[in-house]
Enzyme design. Structure first.
Site, PDB file in Angstrom:
ATOM      1  N   LYS A 112       0.819  -1.217   0.000  1.00 44.92           N
ATOM      2  CA  LYS A 112       0.000   0.000   0.000  1.00 44.92           C
ATOM      3  C   LYS A 112       0.851   1.265   0.000  1.00 44.92           C
ATOM      4  O   LYS A 112       0.395   2.319  -0.422  1.00 44.92           O
ATOM      5  CB  LYS A 112      -0.970  -0.022   1.165  1.00 44.92           C
ATOM      6  CG  LYS A 112      -2.044  -1.093   0.980  1.00 44.92           C
ATOM      7  CD  LYS A 112      -3.095  -1.078   2.058  1.00 44.92           C
ATOM      8  CE  LYS A 112      -4.175  -2.105   1.776  1.00 44.92           C
ATOM      9  NZ  LYS A 112      -3.705  -3.499   2.001  1.00 44.92           N
TER      10      LYS A 112
HETATM   11  C1  LIG Z   1      -4.425  -4.550   1.431  1.00 41.90           C
HETATM   12  C2  LIG Z   1      -3.777  -5.877   1.328  1.00 41.90           C
HETATM   13  C3  LIG Z   1      -4.295  -6.894   0.500  1.00 41.90           C
HETATM   14  C4  LIG Z   1      -5.565  -6.715  -0.316  1.00 41.90           C
HETATM   15  O1  LIG Z   1      -5.402  -5.832  -1.383  1.00 41.90           O
HETATM   16  P1  LIG Z   1      -6.673  -5.289  -2.198  1.00 41.90           P
HETATM   17  O2  LIG Z   1      -6.125  -4.217  -3.077  1.00 41.90           O
HETATM   18  O3  LIG Z   1      -7.636  -4.783  -1.171  1.00 41.90           O
HETATM   19  O4  LIG Z   1      -7.230  -6.436  -2.974  1.00 41.90           O
HETATM   20  C5  LIG Z   1      -3.593  -8.075   0.426  1.00 41.90           C
HETATM   21  N1  LIG Z   1      -2.460  -8.282   1.116  1.00 41.90           N
HETATM   22  C6  LIG Z   1      -1.924  -7.335   1.924  1.00 41.90           C
HETATM   23  C7  LIG Z   1      -0.675  -7.627   2.666  1.00 41.90           C
HETATM   24  C8  LIG Z   1      -2.560  -6.102   2.065  1.00 41.90           C
HETATM   25  O5  LIG Z   1      -2.031  -5.157   2.873  1.00 41.90           O
END
Ligand SMILES: *Cc1c(COP(=O)(O)O)cnc(C)c1O
Length: 463
Positions: A112
């Protein structure tokens, strides 16, 4: 570029308003009016660029007229300067034709950061131009909160308040939020569950006078700018492995479908993606949909991969709109059915178009542990439980061995030490930046699960 809502009843906006709006007025999500396309020549030219330059090329058509590409590139360079690996998103081979795309070298050790580090800077620019301030309020069960805080800490025109359930996030995740010492950051531990935090947030958005007074804004992955920023790493991985002169497959651990939809965007821009493997844990609404065409909610089951424990995938609406040939009425109809009866079915050409590009696969906790153990045994690489869902899925769905498979390594294994230990018997090595967090003092306010108390706190902490 102009942006329109997937439900067709909200004003068409420019990039700046789309960035600051998040959810459209009609409940839909914003998408660009048309997909910019790159030629094979354009992709070949990107193979020689470093990551910030490449990201700026991929993003440029979406922000055209709002920011010039050299300035955008400088912004991307600054956003990714704090990453712990000089390649920003290195590719590591983990099988004959399998690759891990390490997306966890940012400040909070999960993917993210790639979007939120850029988003903070885009916000600052937009708010300065509009001479406005906003208050970002987010509810988190873990990763989103820390990445949002890291991206927005110290930003001039943004205050950020993160609500998390008191005593219900891991120590690492909590400390990544509460140890950030910046004048515009507030962490609130709510005496309740994650669902209570989300309900508080929803009520604040519904309270128009409050919303307008503080300039309430959101940073969850419904924000188009996050998806756009993530499309860049698909292109980066693909051109390094021989695209556009070769097709590439991707395996994406998925929850809200933001990361996966970014792959759709790269595909729509002309990247030759052979197949996207949409990997889920036991919360498998996406895998069930890709298998059966039925999109139906069930409860949420806690798993070893908590960032994928969701009931519905908020970004999925964008894909529905696309595979229905951008028919907003059809999309709105499906979303209404979801609200009224907890599900809907997709058939015919839209389902065929979806299956042409995507295949789903589900891993329960046993499968996650088995995959972490297999990877460690066969390659010496320790992966986190989310990445393990992607890796297990990539092996099981049967992709032509001549096609390189890029597995998104979504988080650093040290963020989920207990899950890793339950698979391989020892805890992963802790990187220095995480060690620091374990020692710094924490700043947090504990509040009751009460809307007026939380709103009063947010108002009183305005700068
Ligand atoms: C946020 C997150 C996800 C999910 O990602 P999306 O974009 O919501 O599908 C998967 N793995 C980790 C480690 C995350 O932080």
């Amino acid at each position: 570029m102009r942006y329109l809502s997937t439900r067709g009843n909200a004003p068409v906006l420019g990039f700046e308003e789309t960035l600051l709006t998040g959810l459209a007025d009609d409940g839909g999500l914003y998408l660009p009016e048309s997909w910019p396309r790159f030629s094979p020549e354009d992709f070949r030219a990107m193979a020689g660029l470093d990551y910030p330059a490449l990201a700026a090329r991929v993003i440029a058509p979406y922000v055209e007229g709002w920011i010039e590409t050299p300035e955008l590139e400088a912004m991307a360079r600054e956003a990714y300067a704090g990453f712990a690996h000089s390649a920003i998103v290195p590719l590591v081979q983990c099988g004959d034709n399998d690759w891990l795309l390490e997306l966890f070298h940012g400040p909070t050790l999960a993917f993210k950061d790639l979007a939120l580090q850029l988003l903070g800077r885009l916000f600052d620019r937009a708010l300065e131009r509009a001479d406005r301030r906003i208050t970002v309020v987010g509810a988190t069960s873990g990763d989103t909160g820390s990445a949002a805080i890291a991206g927005l800490a110290g930003r001039e025109r943004v205050d950020i308040v993160i609500l998390y359930p008191h005593g219900r996030v891991s120590e690492v995740q909590r400390r990544q939020m509460t140890t950030v010492d910046a004048p515009n950051v507030r962490c609130v531990a709510v005496e309740g569950t994650f669902d209570d935090c989300q309900a508080l947030l929803k009520s604040m958005f519904a309270n128009r006078p409050f919303r307008e007074r503080i300039g309430l804004a959101a940073v969850n992955s419904i924000n188009w700018a996050r998806v756009m920023a993530q499309a860049a790493y698909y292109v980066a991985a693909a051109v390094r492995l021989g695209a556009p002169d070769r097709e590439i497959a991707f395996a994406i651990p998925s929850a809200n479908f933001g990361a996966a939809f970014a792959g759709y965007v790269a595909h729509a821009m002309g990247l030759p993606i052979h197949r996207m493997v949409v990997a889920t844990n036991a919360n498998d609404i996406l895998a069930r949909f890709l298998e059966s065409g039925q999109y139906r909610t069930t409860g949420v089951t806690p798993t070893l991969s908590p960032s994928m424990d969701i009931q519905v995938s908020s970004n999925f609406e964008r894909l529905l709109f696309e595979v229905h040939d951008r028919d907003a009425d059809a999309t709105r109809g499906l979303m209404e059915r979801l609200k009224q009866s907890g599900g809907f079915a997709v058939e015919g050409a839209p389902m065929a178009a979806t299956r042409d590009l995507m295949v789903g696969y589900r891993s329960d906790d046993d499968a996650i542990r088995a995959e972490i153990a297999r990877m460690a045994r066969e390659t010496g690489i320790v992966i986190d439980p989310h990445t393990a869902c992607g890796s297990a899925a990539a092996r099981r769905v049967g992709i032509d061995p001549a096609i390189p498979v890029v597995i998104h390594a979504q988080a650093h294994p040290a963020k989920f030490p207990d899950a890793v230990a339950s698979a391989i018997g020892c805890r992963p090595a802790v990187p220095e930046r995480l060690e620091r967090v374990m020692q710094l003092p924490e700043h947090v306010t504990v509040l009751p699960n009460d809307l007026s108390a939380v709103q009063a706190f947010i108002t009183s902490s305005q700068r």
